[in-house]
Design a protein around this motif. Sequence first.
Motif, PDB file in Angstrom:
ATOM      1  N   HIS A  34      76.592 -29.435  88.359  1.00 41.35           N
ATOM      2  CA  HIS A  34      75.907 -30.127  87.235  1.00 41.35           C
ATOM      3  C   HIS A  34      74.850 -30.975  87.623  1.00 41.35           C
ATOM      4  O   HIS A  34      74.475 -31.471  88.586  1.00 41.35           O
ATOM      5  CB  HIS A  34      77.168 -31.149  86.623  1.00 41.35           C
ATOM      6  N   GLN A  35      73.912 -30.803  86.478  1.00 44.87           N
ATOM      7  CA  GLN A  35      72.863 -31.468  86.489  1.00 44.87           C
ATOM      8  C   GLN A  35      72.717 -32.468  85.085  1.00 44.87           C
ATOM      9  O   GLN A  35      72.959 -32.131  84.197  1.00 44.87           O
ATOM     10  CB  GLN A  35      71.635 -30.565  86.519  1.00 44.87           C
ATOM     11  N   GLY A  36      72.447 -33.666  85.420  1.00 40.52           N
ATOM     12  CA  GLY A  36      72.208 -34.578  84.404  1.00 40.52           C
ATOM     13  C   GLY A  36      73.627 -35.260  84.370  1.00 40.52           C
ATOM     14  O   GLY A  36      74.642 -34.684  84.990  1.00 40.52           O
ATOM     15  N   ALA A 111      70.609 -26.408  88.459  1.00 39.72           N
ATOM     16  CA  ALA A 111      69.457 -27.540  89.007  1.00 39.72           C
ATOM     17  C   ALA A 111      68.563 -27.710  88.071  1.00 39.72           C
ATOM     18  O   ALA A 111      67.808 -28.622  87.890  1.00 39.72           O
ATOM     19  CB  ALA A 111      69.171 -27.263  90.346  1.00 39.72           C
ATOM     20  N   GLY A 113      68.557 -27.609  84.826  1.00 39.61           N
ATOM     21  CA  GLY A 113      68.819 -28.823  83.875  1.00 39.61           C
ATOM     22  C   GLY A 113      69.038 -28.070  82.330  1.00 39.61           C
ATOM     23  O   GLY A 113      68.724 -26.778  82.075  1.00 39.61           O
ATOM     24  N   TYR A 114      69.295 -29.060  81.636  1.00 41.42           N
ATOM     25  CA  TYR A 114      69.583 -28.518  80.359  1.00 41.42           C
ATOM     26  C   TYR A 114      68.321 -28.146  79.386  1.00 41.42           C
ATOM     27  O   TYR A 114      67.239 -28.273  79.664  1.00 41.42           O
ATOM     28  CB  TYR A 114      70.013 -29.944  79.432  1.00 41.42           C
ATOM     29  N   THR A 116      67.150 -25.013  79.746  1.00 43.21           N
ATOM     30  CA  THR A 116      66.247 -24.272  80.360  1.00 43.21           C
ATOM     31  C   THR A 116      66.848 -22.678  80.521  1.00 43.21           C
ATOM     32  O   THR A 116      67.996 -22.503  80.097  1.00 43.21           O
ATOM     33  CB  THR A 116      66.061 -24.698  81.798  1.00 43.21           C
ATOM     34  N   ASP A 131      75.504 -25.730  78.428  1.00 41.03           N
ATOM     35  CA  ASP A 131      74.672 -26.881  78.328  1.00 41.03           C
ATOM     36  C   ASP A 131      75.678 -27.640  77.337  1.00 41.03           C
ATOM     37  O   ASP A 131      76.351 -27.225  76.404  1.00 41.03           O
ATOM     38  CB  ASP A 131      73.528 -26.471  77.397  1.00 41.03           C
ATOM     39  N   MET A 164      73.824 -32.449  79.599  1.00 41.58           N
ATOM     40  CA  MET A 164      73.934 -32.193  80.824  1.00 41.58           C
ATOM     41  C   MET A 164      74.142 -30.831  81.170  1.00 41.58           C
ATOM     42  O   MET A 164      74.649 -30.063  79.963  1.00 41.58           O
ATOM     43  CB  MET A 164      75.149 -32.587  81.558  1.00 41.58           C
ATOM     44  N   ARG A 165      73.698 -30.051  81.957  1.00 37.84           N
ATOM     45  CA  ARG A 165      74.056 -28.732  82.168  1.00 37.84           C
ATOM     46  C   ARG A 165      75.087 -28.638  82.976  1.00 37.84           C
ATOM     47  O   ARG A 165      75.208 -29.227  84.384  1.00 37.84           O
ATOM     48  CB  ARG A 165      72.732 -27.841  82.900  1.00 37.84           C
TER      49      ARG A 165
END
Length: 211
Positions: A34-36, A111, A113-114, A116, A131, A164-165
Amino acid sequence: MTFIRYILLLCVLFATLCGCVRQPADSARVEVLHQGQLEQPESDANIHPAVYVNVRDNTNKMFGLRAQTESWLQRQGFTVVPNPSEAGYILQVVVLSAGIAAPESVRQMVAAGYDTPSQLSGRGSTALVADVLLVQRHVPSAQQPSRSKLKSISKRNAVASSQMRIGLLAHQEFKGDGVPPVFAETMGKELATHIHGTTGQDAPTQPTSTP
């Protein structure tokens, strides 16, 4: 009689080989990326612990995600409601990509992110990328019936929002149109854990079974 035994032996051998080739995925083999993160409101807002879950699957390969997410949220002590106007937490999940991909490409995609680009490429694993948007809001008081059910979600009621993604990665390729059922269970549990983390409370103890 010998011929029948020979046929039975071949059947057992074939079933054994199939079992070795088509091993089901399990949660221990699914890596979560996850990212965010989903965040607590900055103020000391008392958010009503009712959740509305909206899942949009752009891939048509993810089955049962909403049911799994709602089930895990209920285990975390939330009430699941059918109308977003009744919810203190509004969760929107958009499944962007699902299928065969190279592990490194999945890591890079998460990485990024949301919101993209999210096009899977390569081979070597089975992956899913989504997402996630969480909106926390004040729920109008039930003492004001005319406002208790809103036709739309008003921005002035929103306390906070975060994105977050999230990605799931199994290091084997699975055939078929969809992803393994364990993906929905793992994703649902992960989402519920992140949402519970925004409450600032300890996760409830899950009952354990004894043999």
